[in-house]
Structure formats: structure tokens, C-alpha cells
Design an enzyme around this catalytic site. Structure first.
Site, PDB file in Angstrom:
ATOM      1  N   ARG A   1     -23.204  26.595 -30.899  1.00 24.83           N
ATOM      2  CA  ARG A   1     -22.981  27.700 -29.949  1.00 24.83           C
ATOM      3  C   ARG A   1     -23.993  28.832 -30.152  1.00 24.83           C
ATOM      4  O   ARG A   1     -24.298  29.580 -29.230  1.00 24.83           O
ATOM      5  CB  ARG A   1     -21.565  28.273 -30.119  1.00 24.83           C
ATOM      6  CG  ARG A   1     -20.450  27.333 -29.700  1.00 24.83           C
ATOM      7  CD  ARG A   1     -19.150  28.104 -29.556  1.00 24.83           C
ATOM      8  NE  ARG A   1     -17.972  27.252 -29.560  1.00 24.83           N
ATOM      9  CZ  ARG A   1     -17.490  26.619 -28.494  1.00 24.83           C
ATOM     10  NH1 ARG A   1     -18.094  26.736 -27.332  1.00 24.83           N
ATOM     11  NH2 ARG A   1     -16.408  25.873 -28.582  1.00 24.83           N
TER      12      ARG A   1
ATOM     13  N   GLU B   1     -18.025  30.653 -15.997  1.00 27.24           N
ATOM     14  CA  GLU B   1     -17.880  29.401 -16.756  1.00 27.24           C
ATOM     15  C   GLU B   1     -19.198  29.034 -17.426  1.00 27.24           C
ATOM     16  O   GLU B   1     -20.266  29.460 -16.974  1.00 27.24           O
ATOM     17  CB  GLU B   1     -17.511  28.272 -15.772  1.00 27.24           C
ATOM     18  CG  GLU B   1     -16.076  27.795 -15.850  1.00 27.24           C
ATOM     19  CD  GLU B   1     -15.813  26.875 -17.058  1.00 27.24           C
ATOM     20  OE1 GLU B   1     -16.476  27.035 -18.096  1.00 27.24           O
ATOM     21  OE2 GLU B   1     -14.940  26.020 -16.932  1.00 27.24           O
ATOM     22  N   ASP B   2     -19.121  28.195 -18.447  1.00 26.71           N
ATOM     23  CA  ASP B   2     -20.360  27.709 -19.061  1.00 26.71           C
ATOM     24  C   ASP B   2     -21.020  26.632 -18.202  1.00 26.71           C
ATOM     25  O   ASP B   2     -22.189  26.702 -17.877  1.00 26.71           O
ATOM     26  CB  ASP B   2     -20.121  27.207 -20.501  1.00 26.71           C
ATOM     27  CG  ASP B   2     -19.028  26.147 -20.609  1.00 26.71           C
ATOM     28  OD1 ASP B   2     -18.367  25.832 -19.607  1.00 26.71           O
ATOM     29  OD2 ASP B   2     -18.827  25.631 -21.734  1.00 26.71           O
TER      30      ASP B   2
ATOM     31  N   ASP C   1     -19.032  20.529 -14.618  1.00 26.14           N
ATOM     32  CA  ASP C   1     -19.382  19.119 -14.814  1.00 26.14           C
ATOM     33  C   ASP C   1     -18.642  18.324 -13.731  1.00 26.14           C
ATOM     34  O   ASP C   1     -19.111  18.267 -12.590  1.00 26.14           O
ATOM     35  CB  ASP C   1     -18.980  18.740 -16.248  1.00 26.14           C
ATOM     36  CG  ASP C   1     -19.361  17.335 -16.645  1.00 26.14           C
ATOM     37  OD1 ASP C   1     -20.304  16.794 -16.068  1.00 26.14           O
ATOM     38  OD2 ASP C   1     -18.719  16.765 -17.547  1.00 26.14           O
TER      39      ASP C   1
ATOM     40  N   LYS D   1     -23.823  20.311 -13.270  1.00 24.79           N
ATOM     41  CA  LYS D   1     -24.295  18.913 -13.227  1.00 24.79           C
ATOM     42  C   LYS D   1     -23.791  18.324 -11.914  1.00 24.79           C
ATOM     43  O   LYS D   1     -22.730  17.697 -11.877  1.00 24.79           O
ATOM     44  CB  LYS D   1     -23.671  18.108 -14.366  1.00 24.79           C
ATOM     45  CG  LYS D   1     -24.206  18.380 -15.748  1.00 24.79           C
ATOM     46  CD  LYS D   1     -23.520  17.427 -16.733  1.00 24.79           C
ATOM     47  CE  LYS D   1     -23.753  17.831 -18.156  1.00 24.79           C
ATOM     48  NZ  LYS D   1     -22.843  17.118 -19.084  1.00 24.79           N
TER      49      LYS D   1
ATOM     50  N   PHE E   1     -25.662  15.548 -22.230  1.00 23.39           N
ATOM     51  CA  PHE E   1     -24.798  16.483 -22.932  1.00 23.39           C
ATOM     52  C   PHE E   1     -25.648  17.626 -23.489  1.00 23.39           C
ATOM     53  O   PHE E   1     -26.548  17.407 -24.291  1.00 23.39           O
ATOM     54  CB  PHE E   1     -24.026  15.784 -24.050  1.00 23.39           C
ATOM     55  CG  PHE E   1     -22.870  16.610 -24.531  1.00 23.39           C
ATOM     56  CD1 PHE E   1     -21.705  16.699 -23.777  1.00 23.39           C
ATOM     57  CD2 PHE E   1     -22.956  17.327 -25.716  1.00 23.39           C
ATOM     58  CE1 PHE E   1     -20.639  17.480 -24.194  1.00 23.39           C
ATOM     59  CE2 PHE E   1     -21.900  18.115 -26.145  1.00 23.39           C
ATOM     60  CZ  PHE E   1     -20.737  18.185 -25.386  1.00 23.39           C
ATOM     61  N   VAL E   2     -25.348  18.839 -23.042  1.00 22.35           N
ATOM     62  CA  VAL E   2     -26.171  19.988 -23.430  1.00 22.35           C
ATOM     63  C   VAL E   2     -25.405  20.917 -24.373  1.00 22.35           C
ATOM     64  O   VAL E   2     -24.174  21.011 -24.300  1.00 22.35           O
ATOM     65  CB  VAL E   2     -26.666  20.772 -22.191  1.00 22.35           C
ATOM     66  CG1 VAL E   2     -27.635  19.936 -21.383  1.00 22.35           C
ATOM     67  CG2 VAL E   2     -25.513  21.230 -21.310  1.00 22.35           C
TER      68      VAL E   2
ATOM     69  N   LYS F   1     -14.205  28.889 -24.865  1.00 22.09           N
ATOM     70  CA  LYS F   1     -15.160  29.685 -25.599  1.00 22.09           C
ATOM     71  C   LYS F   1     -16.571  29.602 -25.004  1.00 22.09           C
ATOM     72  O   LYS F   1     -17.409  30.458 -25.242  1.00 22.09           O
ATOM     73  CB  LYS F   1     -15.231  29.168 -27.049  1.00 22.09           C
ATOM     74  CG  LYS F   1     -13.955  29.269 -27.817  1.00 22.09           C
ATOM     75  CD  LYS F   1     -14.174  28.653 -29.221  1.00 22.09           C
ATOM     76  CE  LYS F   1     -12.855  28.508 -29.943  1.00 22.09           C
ATOM     77  NZ  LYS F   1     -13.012  27.651 -31.142  1.00 22.09           N
ATOM     78  N   GLY F   2     -16.852  28.551 -24.256  1.00 22.80           N
ATOM     79  CA  GLY F   2     -18.232  28.220 -23.911  1.00 22.80           C
ATOM     80  C   GLY F   2     -19.032  29.285 -23.193  1.00 22.80           C
ATOM     81  O   GLY F   2     -20.256  29.313 -23.296  1.00 22.80           O
TER      82      GLY F   2
ATOM     83  N   ASP G   1     -21.017  24.055 -27.062  1.00 23.65           N
ATOM     84  CA  ASP G   1     -20.882  23.415 -28.375  1.00 23.65           C
ATOM     85  C   ASP G   1     -20.890  21.900 -28.308  1.00 23.65           C
ATOM     86  O   ASP G   1     -20.770  21.294 -27.238  1.00 23.65           O
ATOM     87  CB  ASP G   1     -19.557  23.846 -29.024  1.00 23.65           C
ATOM     88  CG  ASP G   1     -18.363  23.092 -28.428  1.00 23.65           C
ATOM     89  OD1 ASP G   1     -18.253  23.055 -27.176  1.00 23.65           O
ATOM     90  OD2 ASP G   1     -17.571  22.535 -29.197  1.00 23.65           O
TER      91      ASP G   1
HETATM   92  P1  5GP Z   1     -15.370  19.742 -16.102  1.00 24.18           P
HETATM   93  O1  5GP Z   1     -13.893  19.975 -16.011  1.00 24.18           O
HETATM   94  O2  5GP Z   1     -16.178  20.447 -15.044  1.00 24.18           O
HETATM   95  O3  5GP Z   1     -15.690  18.258 -16.141  1.00 24.18           O
HETATM   96  O4  5GP Z   1     -15.857  20.221 -17.519  1.00 24.18           O
HETATM   97  C1  5GP Z   1     -15.628  21.470 -17.943  1.00 24.18           C
HETATM   98  C2  5GP Z   1     -15.869  21.674 -19.405  1.00 24.18           C
HETATM   99  O5  5GP Z   1     -16.354  20.514 -20.112  1.00 24.18           O
HETATM  100  C3  5GP Z   1     -16.930  22.717 -19.569  1.00 24.18           C
HETATM  101  O6  5GP Z   1     -16.403  24.016 -19.422  1.00 24.18           O
HETATM  102  C4  5GP Z   1     -17.426  22.417 -20.967  1.00 24.18           C
HETATM  103  O7  5GP Z   1     -16.597  23.056 -21.905  1.00 24.18           O
HETATM  104  C5  5GP Z   1     -17.286  20.904 -21.085  1.00 24.18           C
HETATM  105  N1  5GP Z   1     -18.589  20.249 -20.817  1.00 24.18           N
HETATM  106  C6  5GP Z   1     -18.927  19.512 -19.751  1.00 24.18           C
HETATM  107  N2  5GP Z   1     -20.201  19.077 -19.851  1.00 24.18           N
HETATM  108  C7  5GP Z   1     -20.678  19.566 -21.019  1.00 24.18           C
HETATM  109  C8  5GP Z   1     -21.955  19.483 -21.692  1.00 24.18           C
HETATM  110  O8  5GP Z   1     -22.932  18.868 -21.251  1.00 24.18           O
HETATM  111  N3  5GP Z   1     -22.033  20.153 -22.878  1.00 24.18           N
HETATM  112  C9  5GP Z   1     -21.001  20.847 -23.426  1.00 24.18           C
HETATM  113  N4  5GP Z   1     -21.216  21.451 -24.598  1.00 24.18           N
HETATM  114  N5  5GP Z   1     -19.799  20.957 -22.814  1.00 24.18           N
HETATM  115  C10 5GP Z   1     -19.646  20.315 -21.628  1.00 24.18           C
END
Ligand code: 5GP
Length: 171
Positions: free
Chosen positions: A161, A95-96, A99, A127, A148-149, A39-40, A155
Site C-alpha cells: 500500500r 474508490e481505489d 474491477d 478495468k 493485478f495492480v 482501505k484501498g 494491496d
Molecule cells: P470489484 O467489486 O469491482 O470487482 O472489486 C472491487 C475491489 O476489489 C476493489 O476495491 C479492490 O479492493 C479489489 N481489487 C480489484 N482489482 C484489484 C487489483 O488489480 N488490485 C488490487 N490490489 N485490488 C483489486
């Protein structure tokens, strides 16, 4: 708890306009398909599509990541698949936040197996200090520190959101 503002609504709007121009200039010519990761990315996607002056179709991919609220395990379940085929299309995955990069890597592998003409990635936030694997993020809105944002689609426990800005949640 009120998040501490990191990027105001006006700053986000300016950056999304710039990103739209950059994407239009750098994506292969012809119609595109933008794939929104739910959803992000839904708020970002809504603004981004209106900033790209190009013929496009939009589709949506529902995903659920395993792991705890703040740590991705990289194991991703597709809860709702695309409604259209992306074969021979110029695809931009929206993507949102990138990370660890594990979610993006998984989705790139799934989508590239469907034979798109091209496949690029766009993340509103990145990040870089948290990246666990090498994954291409072709278009990035803002780099953020290891915090954490929330807001503008992102969310914490399904809340925040609807914040018009992006902020940091500190307990
Ligand atoms: P990754 O697989 O790159 O570690 O993380 C992907 C997902 O983790 C993102 O699409 C998001 O949904 C969630 N995520 C990672 N960091 C954050 C953050 O700082 N805030 C929020 N709200 N979601 C995060």
C-alpha cells in the site's frame, strides 16, 4: 517480489490534479462530501481532496469484500460506517479500483438509500474489460488492463500500500 511500474508517482500526481479540476467543474455547485472507501482508496483520497478547490467534508467507509484475494464476489460487508449523515449532500464516492463493478454497485445502492442530493463515483483505476455489471464510474484516473495492480494504497495481502507508484504484480 518487486512490482513492475505502470504509473510513476509523478504521472499519478499530474492525473490527480487534473481529476480534481474535472470534479470541481462537473459536480453540482455547493459543498461536497467525499466518501473514501477503505482501505484501498486512502492514499488517493488524501491527494484528491487537496486537488479540489471547494468546501467539503470527508468521511470514511470501511468495507470488506468476500471472495479470494484477486476475485470479488460482490458480497460486501460494511466494517465501519460513515460518521456523518449524507442526506441532502453532494456526495462523491472515492474508490481505489472498479474491477467487476460489484462493490461499487453495492455501495451506490446503500448510499443512495440515504437520500443524498447527488451521488457520483470516482475510481483511481478502472478495468473496463472485467466489468460484470453496468455501473457508472463518473471520474476515472486511469484505465488498466486485466492485471493485478498494487501500490498507492492498493494491496496484495495487505502489503504494497505504501508504494509511491502503481505497479503490476506478476509471479
Ligand atoms: P470489484 O467489486 O469491482 O470487482 O472489486 C472491487 C475491489 O476489489 C476493489 O476495491 C479492490 O479492493 C479489489 N481489487 C480489484 N482489482 C484489484 C487489483 O488489480 N488490485 C488490487 N490490489 N485490488 C483489486
Amino acid at each position: 517480489m518487486k512490482p513492475i511500474e505502470l504509473f510513476s508517482a509523478a504521472t499519478i500526481a499530474r492525473r490527480v490534479t487534473e481529476l480534481g479540476k474535472q470534479i470541481d467543474a462537473q459536480m453540482p455547485p455547493g459543498p461536497m462530501t467525499l466518501v473514501c472507501v477503505l482501505k484501498g482508496a486512502f492514499v488517493f483520497m488524501a491527494d484528491l481532496v487537496r486537488a479540489i478547490p471547494r468546501q467539503m467534508t470527508c468521511d470514511f467507509l470501511g468495507v470488506r469484500s468476500y471472495g479470494d484475494a484477486t476475485l470479488s464476489s460482490g458480497v460486501v460487508e460494511i466494517t465501519s460506517d460513515l460518521g456523518t449523515t449524507i442526506t441532502d449532500r453532494n456526495v462523491l464516492l472515492v474508490e481505489d479500483i472498479a474491477d467487476t463493478g460489484l462493490t461499487l454497485r453495492y455501495l451506490l445502492d446503500v448510499l443512495s438509500a440515504r437520500g443524498p442530493a447527488s451521488l457520483r463515483t470516482c475510481a483511481l483505476l478502472s478495468k473496463p474489460s472485467r466489468r460484470a455489471i453496468d455501473v457508472p464510474v463518473d471520474f476515472v484516473g486511469f484505465e488498466v488492463p486485466d492485471e493485478f495492480v498494487v501500490g498507492y494504497g492498493l494491496d496484495a495481502g495487505q502489503l504494497y500500500r505504501n508504494l509511491p507508484y502503481i505497479g503490476v504484480l506478476r509471479s
